[in-house]
Motif scaffolding. Sequence first.
Motif, PDB file in Angstrom:
ATOM      1  N   PHE A  18     -48.840   4.088 -31.697  1.00 40.72           N
ATOM      2  CA  PHE A  18     -50.114   3.590 -32.237  1.00 40.72           C
ATOM      3  C   PHE A  18     -51.179   4.270 -31.386  1.00 40.72           C
ATOM      4  N   LEU A  52     -50.618   4.496 -27.615  1.00 43.18           N
ATOM      5  CA  LEU A  52     -49.579   3.528 -27.235  1.00 43.18           C
ATOM      6  C   LEU A  52     -48.230   3.873 -27.872  1.00 43.18           C
ATOM      7  N   ALA A  63     -45.006   2.463 -28.991  1.00 43.24           N
ATOM      8  CA  ALA A  63     -44.397   1.152 -29.269  1.00 43.24           C
ATOM      9  C   ALA A  63     -42.879   1.246 -29.333  1.00 43.24           C
ATOM     10  N   HIS A  77     -38.796  -8.827 -24.579  1.00 42.54           N
ATOM     11  CA  HIS A  77     -40.000  -9.570 -24.177  1.00 42.54           C
ATOM     12  C   HIS A  77     -41.077  -9.405 -25.251  1.00 42.54           C
ATOM     13  N   ASN A  78     -42.152 -10.177 -25.121  1.00 47.47           N
ATOM     14  CA  ASN A  78     -43.321  -9.989 -25.989  1.00 47.47           C
ATOM     15  C   ASN A  78     -43.792  -8.540 -25.839  1.00 47.47           C
ATOM     16  N   GLY A  79     -44.021  -7.905 -26.972  1.00 44.32           N
ATOM     17  CA  GLY A  79     -44.527  -6.524 -26.933  1.00 44.32           C
ATOM     18  C   GLY A  79     -43.446  -5.479 -26.747  1.00 44.32           C
ATOM     19  N   ALA A  80     -42.161  -5.878 -26.783  1.00 42.03           N
ATOM     20  CA  ALA A  80     -41.068  -4.911 -26.560  1.00 42.03           C
ATOM     21  C   ALA A  80     -40.912  -3.949 -27.742  1.00 42.03           C
ATOM     22  N   GLY A  81     -41.386  -4.354 -28.926  1.00 39.75           N
ATOM     23  CA  GLY A  81     -41.295  -3.465 -30.094  1.00 39.75           C
ATOM     24  C   GLY A  81     -40.452  -4.021 -31.228  1.00 39.75           C
ATOM     25  N   LYS A  82     -40.044  -5.279 -31.146  1.00 39.49           N
ATOM     26  CA  LYS A  82     -39.155  -5.863 -32.165  1.00 39.49           C
ATOM     27  C   LYS A  82     -39.823  -5.890 -33.550  1.00 39.49           C
ATOM     28  N   SER A  83     -41.056  -6.425 -33.596  1.00 46.31           N
ATOM     29  CA  SER A  83     -41.729  -6.531 -34.905  1.00 46.31           C
ATOM     30  C   SER A  83     -42.041  -5.154 -35.454  1.00 46.31           C
ATOM     31  N   THR A  84     -42.392  -4.227 -34.581  1.00 45.42           N
ATOM     32  CA  THR A  84     -42.683  -2.861 -35.036  1.00 45.42           C
ATOM     33  C   THR A  84     -41.437  -2.270 -35.683  1.00 45.42           C
ATOM     34  N   HIS A 125     -35.976 -15.548 -29.382  1.00 45.25           N
ATOM     35  CA  HIS A 125     -36.155 -15.786 -27.950  1.00 45.25           C
ATOM     36  C   HIS A 125     -35.210 -16.905 -27.502  1.00 45.25           C
TER      37      HIS A 125
HETATM   38  N1  LIG Z   1     -51.009  -2.206 -35.464  1.00 46.86           N
HETATM   39  C1  LIG Z   1     -50.944  -1.980 -34.149  1.00 46.86           C
HETATM   40  N2  LIG Z   1     -51.878  -1.246 -33.526  1.00 46.86           N
HETATM   41  C2  LIG Z   1     -51.810  -0.994 -32.196  1.00 46.86           C
HETATM   42  N3  LIG Z   1     -50.816  -1.436 -31.398  1.00 46.86           N
HETATM   43  C3  LIG Z   1     -49.849  -2.176 -31.967  1.00 46.86           C
HETATM   44  C4  LIG Z   1     -49.863  -2.487 -33.366  1.00 46.86           C
HETATM   45  N4  LIG Z   1     -48.760  -3.241 -33.626  1.00 46.86           N
HETATM   46  C5  LIG Z   1     -48.107  -3.393 -32.462  1.00 46.86           C
HETATM   47  N5  LIG Z   1     -48.757  -2.760 -31.465  1.00 46.86           N
HETATM   48  C6  LIG Z   1     -48.324  -2.683 -30.057  1.00 46.86           C
HETATM   49  O1  LIG Z   1     -46.981  -2.208 -30.043  1.00 46.86           O
HETATM   50  C7  LIG Z   1     -46.244  -2.871 -29.004  1.00 46.86           C
HETATM   51  C8  LIG Z   1     -45.032  -3.552 -29.606  1.00 46.86           C
HETATM   52  O2  LIG Z   1     -45.479  -4.663 -30.367  1.00 46.86           O
HETATM   53  P1  LIG Z   1     -44.509  -5.576 -31.246  1.00 46.86           P
HETATM   54  O3  LIG Z   1     -45.370  -6.491 -32.055  1.00 46.86           O
HETATM   55  O4  LIG Z   1     -43.557  -4.702 -31.973  1.00 46.86           O
HETATM   56  O5  LIG Z   1     -43.718  -6.390 -30.114  1.00 46.86           O
HETATM   57  P2  LIG Z   1     -42.671  -7.602 -30.262  1.00 46.86           P
HETATM   58  O6  LIG Z   1     -41.460  -7.201 -29.484  1.00 46.86           O
HETATM   59  O7  LIG Z   1     -42.478  -7.948 -31.688  1.00 46.86           O
HETATM   60  O8  LIG Z   1     -43.419  -8.766 -29.502  1.00 46.86           O
HETATM   61  P3  LIG Z   1     -43.442 -10.387 -29.762  1.00 46.86           P
HETATM   62  O9  LIG Z   1     -42.152 -10.929 -29.197  1.00 46.86           O
HETATM   63  O10 LIG Z   1     -44.622 -10.813 -28.959  1.00 46.86           O
HETATM   64  O11 LIG Z   1     -43.613 -10.614 -31.233  1.00 46.86           O
HETATM   65  C9  LIG Z   1     -47.221  -3.829 -28.330  1.00 46.86           C
HETATM   66  O12 LIG Z   1     -47.754  -3.190 -27.191  1.00 46.86           O
HETATM   67  C10 LIG Z   1     -48.281  -4.039 -29.385  1.00 46.86           C
HETATM   68  O13 LIG Z   1     -49.539  -4.338 -28.798  1.00 46.86           O
END
Ligand SMILES: Nc1ncnc2c1ncn2[C@@H]1O[C@H](COP(=O)(O)OP(=O)(O)OP(=O)(O)O)[C@@H](O)[C@H]1O
Length: 298
Positions: free
Chosen positions: A14, A17, A19, A38-45, A187
Amino acid sequence: MTSTLTISALTKHFGELVALTGVSLSVAPGERVALLGHNGAGKSTLMKIILGLIPATGGQITICDAAPGSVAARRAVAYLPENVAFHPSLTGEEQTRHYLTLRGESPGLAMGLLERVGLAHAARRRIGTYSKGMRQRVGLAQALIGQPRLLVLDEPTSGLDPVSRREFYALLDDLAAQGASILLSSHALTEVEARTDRIVILSQGRLVAEGSLADLRRRASLPVMLHITARNGFANAIAQELPAAIMVDGALHLSCTQPEKLKTLGRIAGLGDMVADLDVLPPSLEDIYSHFSQGGAR
Ligand SMILES: Nc1ncnc2c1ncn2[C@@H]1O[C@H](COP(=O)(O)OP(=O)(O)OP(=O)(O)O)[C@@H](O)[C@H]1O
């Protein structure tokens, strides 16, 4: 056997960044895989890329040999977001009929789906009156439409009570037994430990470990904890024999490495009647997860 989901050297940026970087993973038919991080590890991405909602920056990904977001992939994949939102004034049945129509299926299948997720009794009540667990079940009913080959579930059990969680996993077990692949993020480590075949740990966008819990436990090679209960009046004598042990609430806790385990158990057995009881505690999934997500060797 051909994988349902194949991911190879996937990256997602991104802007500046990073991800996801170099993520490779495959999920076989009938396999239940937990995605931890962890939060922000990249799972949702990762999930959004699998669903075809956002493009990857690099690498390859196929779902049943189709590209994410293609008609074939969308037919094969179902998604349950963490916080499902439905129209509060529709009933569970009306909402499910609506989703069936959108997916080109007969709306008459709605009651059968709601029965499968244990919601038939409330099917004619408005969703606005449902608890979080009941809304989650409507979400799952929606995800079951069209017999998906891959279910992508984002923290599916957050907010569910223990009984609902157990029922939810029993349903996933049935789906997996019928050949559906399941990729879920969570989690709640203890439930993942019991109810999935494989664990994948993401940390700062990298896949840092994957395998069954037994594999990860072996690779992490973390110390085993021994809890020794002394017979009345013998705690100090045991502490003298085992100087590394520490006293916690009247019991002696001793940490030992895997290679030392049998030798240490032998020494404790040699203490004979001084010992009233002994518990051997292997490292928990929490310990293993922390080890790998803090940079422990794969
Ligand atoms: N649309 C976006 N634009 C910029 N950065 C993004 C975007 N979506 C996600 N990120 C960044 O990508 C990284 C991974 O985010 P992601 O949401 O995949 O984490 P996660 O593992 O699902 O976290 P959580 O457990 O908090 O849901 C984070 O640093 C987040 O800030």
